[in-house]
Scaffold this motif. Structure first.
Motif, PDB file in Angstrom:
ATOM      1  N   LEU A 485      13.784  66.892  33.669  1.00  0.00           N
ATOM      2  CA  LEU A 485      14.678  67.075  32.707  1.00  0.00           C
ATOM      3  C   LEU A 485      15.713  67.968  33.306  1.00  0.00           C
ATOM      4  O   LEU A 485      17.185  67.815  33.077  1.00  0.00           O
ATOM      5  CB  LEU A 485      13.989  68.312  31.741  1.00  0.00           C
ATOM      6  N   GLU A 507      12.710  69.213  24.212  1.00  0.00           N
ATOM      7  CA  GLU A 507      12.662  67.989  24.513  1.00  0.00           C
ATOM      8  C   GLU A 507      12.315  66.866  23.792  1.00  0.00           C
ATOM      9  O   GLU A 507      12.546  65.645  23.309  1.00  0.00           O
ATOM     10  CB  GLU A 507      12.692  67.638  26.134  1.00  0.00           C
ATOM     11  N   GLY A 511      14.533  64.611  21.445  1.00  0.00           N
ATOM     12  CA  GLY A 511      14.567  63.414  22.162  1.00  0.00           C
ATOM     13  C   GLY A 511      15.626  63.295  23.307  1.00  0.00           C
ATOM     14  O   GLY A 511      16.075  62.358  23.745  1.00  0.00           O
ATOM     15  N   SER A 512      16.042  64.513  23.558  1.00  0.00           N
ATOM     16  CA  SER A 512      16.791  64.635  24.657  1.00  0.00           C
ATOM     17  C   SER A 512      16.833  66.071  25.420  1.00  0.00           C
ATOM     18  O   SER A 512      16.105  67.003  24.560  1.00  0.00           O
ATOM     19  CB  SER A 512      18.447  64.552  24.036  1.00  0.00           C
ATOM     20  N   THR A 513      17.441  66.054  26.490  1.00  0.00           N
ATOM     21  CA  THR A 513      17.170  67.415  27.260  1.00  0.00           C
ATOM     22  C   THR A 513      18.184  68.408  26.533  1.00  0.00           C
ATOM     23  O   THR A 513      19.235  68.299  26.077  1.00  0.00           O
ATOM     24  CB  THR A 513      17.902  67.409  28.748  1.00  0.00           C
ATOM     25  N   ASP A 518      24.248  73.429  24.744  1.00  0.00           N
ATOM     26  CA  ASP A 518      23.652  73.470  23.402  1.00  0.00           C
ATOM     27  C   ASP A 518      23.635  74.830  22.853  1.00  0.00           C
ATOM     28  O   ASP A 518      23.116  74.831  21.610  1.00  0.00           O
ATOM     29  CB  ASP A 518      22.336  72.700  23.545  1.00  0.00           C
ATOM     30  N   LYS A 525      17.823  68.686  13.768  1.00  0.00           N
ATOM     31  CA  LYS A 525      16.997  67.463  13.717  1.00  0.00           C
ATOM     32  C   LYS A 525      17.114  66.989  12.146  1.00  0.00           C
ATOM     33  O   LYS A 525      17.080  65.736  11.673  1.00  0.00           O
ATOM     34  CB  LYS A 525      15.774  67.279  14.198  1.00  0.00           C
TER      35      LYS A 525
END
Length: 669
Positions: A485, A507, A511-513, A518, A525
């Motif tokens: 990651l 993650e 579904g992403s780093t 961020d 979500k």
């Protein structure tokens, strides 16, 4: 868990369709009834006399309990040519239940669902075909007033529409609505499942269609008495042929689904633990087993446990003939299970004795014996020593994959168990040390300990060493994932075990780093509406409702949100944190429901989640949260700052050491 048959159909008996309630009641009840309007006798001879009951609310007049008078009064009251006369419900009874239990179930359902709502219910149970027990219930459509007189189906309401006064007819009950029909269908599933569970059966029914449940298999159709009679007479029935074709198709779909599930488990475990050696994987698995995190039941053992639970409940119930019938039946089925298991084992051993006389059978497990036999039969050839070794390796690989898949879904719980067990072992060890006056600085004091206590202390030390190795492996697992990651972030090596889990579960959830940028505007979500629906489903899954109801809400949740990972503790923790970020928006009622879900400790998590026939899921203790209740992303941000600070300090210290070494080398020259 198997699925019993669900059939619940609804129709209106109406004058428009040239139907007659006296004829309908006579056919369903098997009674001779006189139609007072035409003076005709209605009678239909049945092979097996139906079981009948008339159930009515307290305010209904006494004459409703006379079947002939009840439906003649309905015919007299309804004057219109297209009048709705009665409603009929046709329901399949679970054939797993005894006749008495079926009758009790039908009566209780009709009383609680129809009669309490104000309807008169004319119930008839049919058993012409033992394979298709069912009941018909004819229901009054017109309500009764409190004084026992007929009420109105509709009332006239005046209202202004575009400045004009119009008269609108409004139904006095909600009995004709689609929502009410759906409620009745759901209630039947709940009542039937409660009776099945109460009487020790694992079978369940659901009112949901295959489409609503996210299932690709085709539903079978109701065959009926005539189709079954044709089959018994050796004739062909289109309805039975349709069901046979659908069953064959469904078998293929189920096999494909199982293969897909096995492939997903394999891919996931390979992705996360591919860098571990076989020995390390075995270490993790054995440590987890010692903590009772994973238990694997075969079908025979699963059924045996169900019977034992049923027997224990019956032993405390009131003495009756029915109770001893059930206890006798349990004893008979237990004997059958034992015989089946013994036969399978003996047959497998005989098979090995005949075809593999040199194989050391006493050193093999039951699973290994069965696997060798099944592989030999399926491949229709004798296996070489190399083939047998391959079979054993494949068997162990599959079991390790299943166990590791459960472990990956319960990482925080597993780590917590290990940490708590290590503390417990340390306390036990210290207690024995003090009790025997052992001081390891003075080796001569070791002889003060008894042989028993000394062996126990050695065992505890070994146990602690094994669990510490497992914690190191979990730490290594997180390191591998974080390396993928954050390949350019050196500070990741300075995170604690719990902090590493935070980054990994973020993650998995998004579904992403999660990158540093961020943190100023964290992703979301699920929308507010999604969170409301998911929280309510989780809450209902966690109530003290029947297990069947819990499973229905589970299926609804997964149908609407197929990617929602109920069995993944990290994912569930992450959902909790996201909801808490938007607590004001979600509202206090849903947040209270969410907290109640996460305050509940797991019950029989492991045993049930490993059962092949179980649809249960894992409940979670409170998610990781610091005492000050910080936001989840604040936790990550603080973890990054702290890890980077430690990394800089180590870098500075290392540079200082390097400079010191250089100066020392210069002085030496």
């Amino acid at each position: 868990m198997t699925m019993a048959i669900y059939h619940f159909s609804n129709q209106i008996i109406s004058r428009k369709k040239q139907q007659n309630t006296i004829a309908a009641a006579a056919y369903r009840s098997g009674d001779r009834l006189i139609d007072e309007r035409t003076s005709e006798e209605k009678f239909y001879k049945r092979k097996v006399k139906p079981i009948t009951h008339i159930l009515a609310p307290n305010h209904a007049p006494q004459w409703v309990y006379d079947r002939q008078q009840l439906w003649n009064e309905v015919e007299k009251k309804e004057k219109q040519w297209n009048a709705q006369l009665a409603r009929e419900i046709n329901v399949a009874l679970p054939k797993e239940l005894s006749h008495e239990e079926q009758e009790q179930l039908a009566i209780e359902f009709c009383k609680e669902v129809f009669v309490k709502d104000g309807m008169v219910a004319d119930l008839s149970i049919h058993r012409d075909d033992q394979e298709n027990p069912h009941f018909h219930v004819m229901l009054t459509i017109r309500p009764f007033n409190k004084d026992g007189t007929w009420g109105n189906k509709q009332t006239k309401v005046k209202e202004m529409i575009d400045g004009n006064k119009q008269v609108k007819a409004v139904h006095t009950t909600d009995w004709n609505t689609k929502e009410k029909l759906m409620y009745w269908r759901e209630q039947w599933a709940q009542y039937a499942n409660r009776f099945l569970e109460k009487n020790g059966f694992s079978d369940r029914i659901t009112h949901l269609s295959n489409k609503d449940r996210g299932i690709e298999i085709l539903p079978t159709i109701h065959e009926g008495f005539i189709a079954r009679q044709m089959q018994r007479e050796g004739k062909e029935s289109d309805r039975i042929q349709i069901n046979n074709d659908r069953k064959e198709y469904n078998k293929t779909v189920i096999e494909l689904a199982e293969a897909k599930k096995e492939k997903q488990i394999k891919e996931r475990t390979e992705k996360f633990v591919r860098r571990f050696t076989p020995l390390e994987k075995k270490q993790l698995r054995e440590s987890a087993k010692s903590l009772r995190l994973f238990v694997n039941y075969e079908n025979i053992n699963t059924r045996r446990l169900q019977l034992e639970k049923w027997k224990s409940r019956l032993e405390f119930s009131q003495d009756s003939i029915e109770k001893y019938k059930k206890l006798n039946w349990i004893e008979i089925e237990t004997d059958v299970l034992n015989q089946a298991e013994n036969i399978l084992e003996r047959e497998a051993k005989r098979f090995l004795e005949k075809y593999y006389p040199d194989l050391k059978k006493d050193e093999l497990t039951k699973d290994q014996i069965i696997e060798v036999v099944e592989t030999t039969v399926s491949q229709n050839k004798m296996l070489s020593n190399k083939d047998i070794e391959k079979v054993f390796n494949e068997l162990e690989r599959k079991q390790i994959e299943k166990d590791l898949d459960v472990l990956l879904n319960n990482r925080p719980q597993f780590v917590l168990f290990l940490q708590e067990e290590i503390q417990n072992v340390e306390k036990q060890f210290e207690h024995l040390r003090l009790k025997n006056g052992v001081n390891f600085a003075d080796p001569s004091t070791i002889k003060n300990a008894s042989d028993k206590d000394l062996k126990k202390m050695q065992f505890l030390l070994k146990q602690k060493e094994n669990m510490n190795q497992s914690l190191d492996l979990m730490d290594l697992l997180y390191d591998y994932q974080l390396e993928e990651l954050y390949p350019h972030w050196d500070g990741r090596d300075y995170l604690t075990l719990e902090q590493k889990e935070f980054f990994v579960m973020a993650e998995e959830y998004f579904g992403s780093t999660i990158m540093p940028e961020d943190f100023s505007s964290p992703p979301r979500k699920y929308s507010k509406e999604d969170q409301h629906k998911i929280i309510f489903s989780l809450y209902r899954m966690n109530t003290k409702d029947e297990r069947a109801i819990q499973n229905q809400y589970r299926e609804l949740l997964l149908n609407d949100y197929p990617d929602f990972q109920i069995n993944n503790q990290s994912y569930m923790n992450m959902f909790y944190h996201e909801c808490m970020r938007f607590a004001d928006e979600i509202g206090p009622e849903r947040i209270d429901q969410l907290r109640s879900v996460f305050d509940v400790q797991s019950f029989d998590i492991v045993e049930e989640s490993r059962s092949e026939t179980s649809n249960t899921f894992t409940w979670y203790s409170k998610p990781y949260l610091p005492a000050n209740g910080s936001d989840f992303f604040s936790i990550l941000e603080s973890a990054i700052r702290e890890a980077d600070r430690k990394w800089r300090e180590d870098e500075f210290e290392q540079q200082h050491k390097n400079k010191k070494k250089k100066r020392q080398r210069g002085m030496n020259r």
